[in-house]
Design a protein around this motif. Sequence first.
Motif, PDB file in Angstrom:
ATOM      1  N   UNK A  34       0.823  -1.202   0.000  1.00 50.52           N
ATOM      2  CA  UNK A  34       0.000   0.000   0.000  1.00 50.52           C
ATOM      3  C   UNK A  34       0.855   1.248   0.000  1.00 50.52           C
ATOM      4  N   UNK A  35       1.955   1.215   0.727  1.00 53.25           N
ATOM      5  CA  UNK A  35       2.866   2.362   0.820  1.00 53.25           C
ATOM      6  C   UNK A  35       4.230   1.847   1.243  1.00 53.25           C
ATOM      7  N   UNK A  36       5.221   2.749   1.187  1.00 52.85           N
ATOM      8  CA  UNK A  36       6.591   2.385   1.560  1.00 52.85           C
ATOM      9  C   UNK A  36       7.241   3.566   2.258  1.00 52.85           C
ATOM     10  N   UNK A  37       7.964   3.259   3.337  1.00 53.25           N
ATOM     11  CA  UNK A  37       8.732   4.274   4.060  1.00 53.25           C
ATOM     12  C   UNK A  37      10.213   4.000   3.831  1.00 53.25           C
ATOM     13  N   UNK A  38      10.916   4.981   3.295  1.00 48.07           N
ATOM     14  CA  UNK A  38      12.319   4.788   2.955  1.00 48.07           C
ATOM     15  C   UNK A  38      13.276   5.585   3.808  1.00 48.07           C
ATOM     16  N   UNK A  39      12.855   5.948   5.018  1.00 51.65           N
ATOM     17  CA  UNK A  39      13.729   6.739   5.882  1.00 51.65           C
ATOM     18  C   UNK A  39      14.927   5.973   6.401  1.00 51.65           C
ATOM     19  N   UNK A  40      14.923   4.648   6.292  1.00 56.00           N
ATOM     20  CA  UNK A  40      16.066   3.810   6.644  1.00 56.00           C
ATOM     21  C   UNK A  40      16.115   2.687   5.612  1.00 56.00           C
ATOM     22  N   UNK A  41      17.204   1.928   5.611  1.00 57.15           N
ATOM     23  CA  UNK A  41      17.346   0.831   4.666  1.00 57.15           C
ATOM     24  C   UNK A  41      17.039  -0.502   5.316  1.00 57.15           C
ATOM     25  N   UNK A  42      18.029  -1.089   5.950  1.00 59.53           N
ATOM     26  CA  UNK A  42      17.821  -2.347   6.662  1.00 59.53           C
ATOM     27  C   UNK A  42      17.408  -2.079   8.103  1.00 59.53           C
ATOM     28  N   UNK A  43      16.740  -3.054   8.707  1.00 57.48           N
ATOM     29  CA  UNK A  43      16.397  -3.004  10.129  1.00 57.48           C
ATOM     30  C   UNK A  43      16.259  -4.431  10.616  1.00 57.48           C
ATOM     31  N   UNK A  44      16.527  -4.640  11.896  1.00 56.36           N
ATOM     32  CA  UNK A  44      16.399  -5.994  12.436  1.00 56.36           C
ATOM     33  C   UNK A  44      15.005  -6.248  12.990  1.00 56.36           C
ATOM     34  N   UNK A  45      14.398  -5.247  13.604  1.00 56.17           N
ATOM     35  CA  UNK A  45      13.088  -5.442  14.226  1.00 56.17           C
ATOM     36  C   UNK A  45      12.283  -4.163  14.188  1.00 56.17           C
ATOM     37  N   UNK A  46      10.982  -4.334  14.368  1.00 57.89           N
ATOM     38  CA  UNK A  46      10.084  -3.197  14.556  1.00 57.89           C
ATOM     39  C   UNK A  46       9.124  -3.545  15.688  1.00 57.89           C
ATOM     40  N   UNK A  47       8.895  -2.587  16.566  1.00 57.09           N
ATOM     41  CA  UNK A  47       7.882  -2.723  17.613  1.00 57.09           C
ATOM     42  C   UNK A  47       6.916  -1.557  17.473  1.00 57.09           C
ATOM     43  N   UNK A  48       5.626  -1.822  17.655  1.00 54.71           N
ATOM     44  CA  UNK A  48       4.604  -0.771  17.589  1.00 54.71           C
ATOM     45  C   UNK A  48       3.827  -0.768  18.894  1.00 54.71           C
ATOM     46  N   UNK A  49       3.809   0.369  19.552  1.00 57.34           N
ATOM     47  CA  UNK A  49       2.974   0.542  20.737  1.00 57.34           C
ATOM     48  C   UNK A  49       1.577   0.904  20.250  1.00 57.34           C
ATOM     49  N   UNK A  97      23.836   3.014  21.666  1.00 60.02           N
ATOM     50  CA  UNK A  97      24.202   2.288  20.461  1.00 60.02           C
ATOM     51  C   UNK A  97      23.118   1.343  19.983  1.00 60.02           C
ATOM     52  N   UNK A  98      23.550   0.190  19.485  1.00 61.65           N
ATOM     53  CA  UNK A  98      22.678  -0.758  18.786  1.00 61.65           C
ATOM     54  C   UNK A  98      21.661  -1.399  19.725  1.00 61.65           C
ATOM     55  N   UNK A  99      20.409  -1.464  19.279  1.00 60.44           N
ATOM     56  CA  UNK A  99      19.330  -2.177  19.977  1.00 60.44           C
ATOM     57  C   UNK A  99      18.876  -3.333  19.104  1.00 60.44           C
ATOM     58  N   UNK A 100      18.787  -4.529  19.692  1.00 63.59           N
ATOM     59  CA  UNK A 100      18.395  -5.706  18.921  1.00 63.59           C
ATOM     60  C   UNK A 100      16.882  -5.892  18.905  1.00 63.59           C
ATOM     61  N   UNK A 101      16.225  -5.592  20.017  1.00 63.31           N
ATOM     62  CA  UNK A 101      14.773  -5.706  20.099  1.00 63.31           C
ATOM     63  C   UNK A 101      14.297  -4.786  21.211  1.00 63.31           C
ATOM     64  N   UNK A 102      12.987  -4.518  21.250  1.00 64.94           N
ATOM     65  CA  UNK A 102      12.476  -3.549  22.219  1.00 64.94           C
ATOM     66  C   UNK A 102      10.992  -3.797  22.437  1.00 64.94           C
ATOM     67  N   UNK A 103      10.509  -3.452  23.625  1.00 67.64           N
ATOM     68  CA  UNK A 103       9.076  -3.371  23.918  1.00 67.64           C
ATOM     69  C   UNK A 103       8.819  -2.037  24.597  1.00 67.64           C
ATOM     70  N   UNK A 104       7.816  -1.303  24.135  1.00 67.53           N
ATOM     71  CA  UNK A 104       7.470   0.001  24.691  1.00 67.53           C
ATOM     72  C   UNK A 104       6.023  -0.014  25.163  1.00 67.53           C
ATOM     73  N   UNK A 105       5.766   0.523  26.344  1.00 65.33           N
ATOM     74  CA  UNK A 105       4.438   0.464  26.950  1.00 65.33           C
ATOM     75  C   UNK A 105       4.098   1.784  27.625  1.00 65.33           C
ATOM     76  N   UNK A 106       2.810   2.020  27.832  1.00 64.51           N
ATOM     77  CA  UNK A 106       2.375   3.042  28.786  1.00 64.51           C
ATOM     78  C   UNK A 106       2.484   2.391  30.153  1.00 64.51           C
TER      79      UNK A 106
END
Length: 661
Positions: free
Chosen positions: A189-204, A244-253
Amino acid sequence: MRYYLPLLALPLLTAQRNAPVGIECDSNKKLEEVSRPCMCGLINDWEEADASLRMVSSAAVTCSNGFAGQYPCSGVDLLSLLPLSKLNEASGAAGDEGNDCWGWTDPGTGREFAIMGVESGTAYVEVTDPVNPVYVGKLPSHAGSSMWGDIKTYNNYAYAVSENHGQGMQILELTQLKNTSPGSVLTETAHHGGFGNAHNIFINEDTGFAYVVGSNKCSGGLYMMNLKDNPTNPDFVGCFSDDGYTHDVQCVIYKGSDNRFTDKEICFALNEDTITIIDVTNKQSPTELSRTAYDQARYVHQGWLTEDHNYLLIGDELDETQYGLKTRTIVLNVKDLMDPEVAGINTADTAAIDHNMYVKGNHVYQANYRAGLRILGLSGVAEASLNEVAYFDIYPSSDSASFNGAWSTYPFFNSGTIIVSGIEQGLFVLKATGINQPPTPPPPTNPPPTPTAPPVAPPTNPPPTNLPPTTGCGNGEAEFSDSASFNGAWSTYPFFNSGTIIVSGIEQGLFVLKATGINQPPTPPPPTNPPPTPTAPPVAPPTNPPTTNPPPTTGCGNGEAEFRIEITTDNYPGETTWDLRNECSGSTVIEQGGPYTTTGLQTESYCVASSQKYKFTINDEYGDGICCSYGNGKYKVTFNGMTESGDQFGSSESKELGSCV
């Protein structure tokens, strides 16, 4: 120059990690440039996709005697399996291997979809009927391929990243899946090109902010985006790169015990050698709260909070291989965000490497490579005492410490369906049937005979009234226990016409009680010499037929009527419970039943006041009712000549009978 960096030669990473760099691991098995040296383990253990697997559907494979088909298990049934050849049917090569998985539920219809990453894109499968999954199709990657990929969802959109330098972030609108022809090639549907490669994504999903980690931006730290305002064109809103580098993350209220940060947006970052906690409430100026290490840390890989936000469960991806340890789960007490403490380390019986884990309720669901899915109870989490209650091993030949088998799991579908992504296997669709009790191991080939205990004679005289404590309690103290000991209640007398009950306590005295959940009038004790029962004269048949609603003939008293409940369970009786409420007195619960231990017809009958209105509610723990995916269950309730019935529902269904007079 290509080189292979063996795992055992890895140095302990320093507290300040470098940004991602290109590393090529060559083990004569597979060549791929990676961003972190730890990834060489996956390449070193790389195996071809299992081409022998065939799709499993149409009928669930029950876990029985320790196996579901060829797969070792306990308390987990195999509902279906889509091999890699099926997941890649729309595009790519049949042997493109799997990585992460996630799920999405359509908010309008409740239809459930599994999302699984493969080397060349992302596969979408409808699992609303988990025994008959529908392969919707595949979204090819934006550029090239990668063994590493990750997907998360926000509202009705999926966001996919990978370690390919041209991938960026793909966005797919998900409601189209409901009307897409099976086996379709999907278009982003769409593409975000603000970065190239990434290892993970987390969405709160509570705030609408996405956190991309391990990318070629922000020194590999948190790359933060606002999805809420425009989910197909998200704005970059800030970095956190101080550690520095983060491999994974969880973000919460945050809702944990540290009141200083209640309702703040807090990120728990797994940063290779530390757990780094960041206050990201202000995205332009995030604040590091703490940085914590633990003994024998080799690669702080991934983690997930308990639902009360007081404990963080952590997996270390290299401690098993480098120290020869069994599978470990590190438990971090985060009640003080600025000074967390290691509560302890739980060690499992398997040697497998842990990979990804998620908490739902009082259980953690772990995807532990060759050991497959492991479900652990969290009642002892404060002491890091986690008890395994169920499992499903997708790599039957071995539980050794190698990078094969289960990549991830998603346990959050309301139906109770669980998915597991297998690197060389495909998508497993499962259901846990035994998570409320310890799993039953397969019986031994020749079980020993059960010894018969000799009968125990009752004591001739009652024990003395003041027994000294024998449990280590001090003077003036007593043990709180339901153990098998000669203390407590000596006898009871339930025969008073008033309904009063008395109980004599050895060390306590006389208790005068009344049972509020029993509606039948008490039966007086029989006389010592009962008189002969008189023979009634024959009764002539009535001249006129009986009325439509005859008075109850069930032994109920004057002003009472029978409330009868008949439930035919499905194949999972342990999921079914019910309650009966008096709607004329504040919806008070007067009776309740279940969960059941056997399948089939369950009948309950109660005498209740006939001039009242009652609400009967039947519940299913996993939200799939009692018909018809896992057996043809049904229920019927009758009261005062009225009848209500049902079979198909979700989590619960209610019926009302009677009226307030």
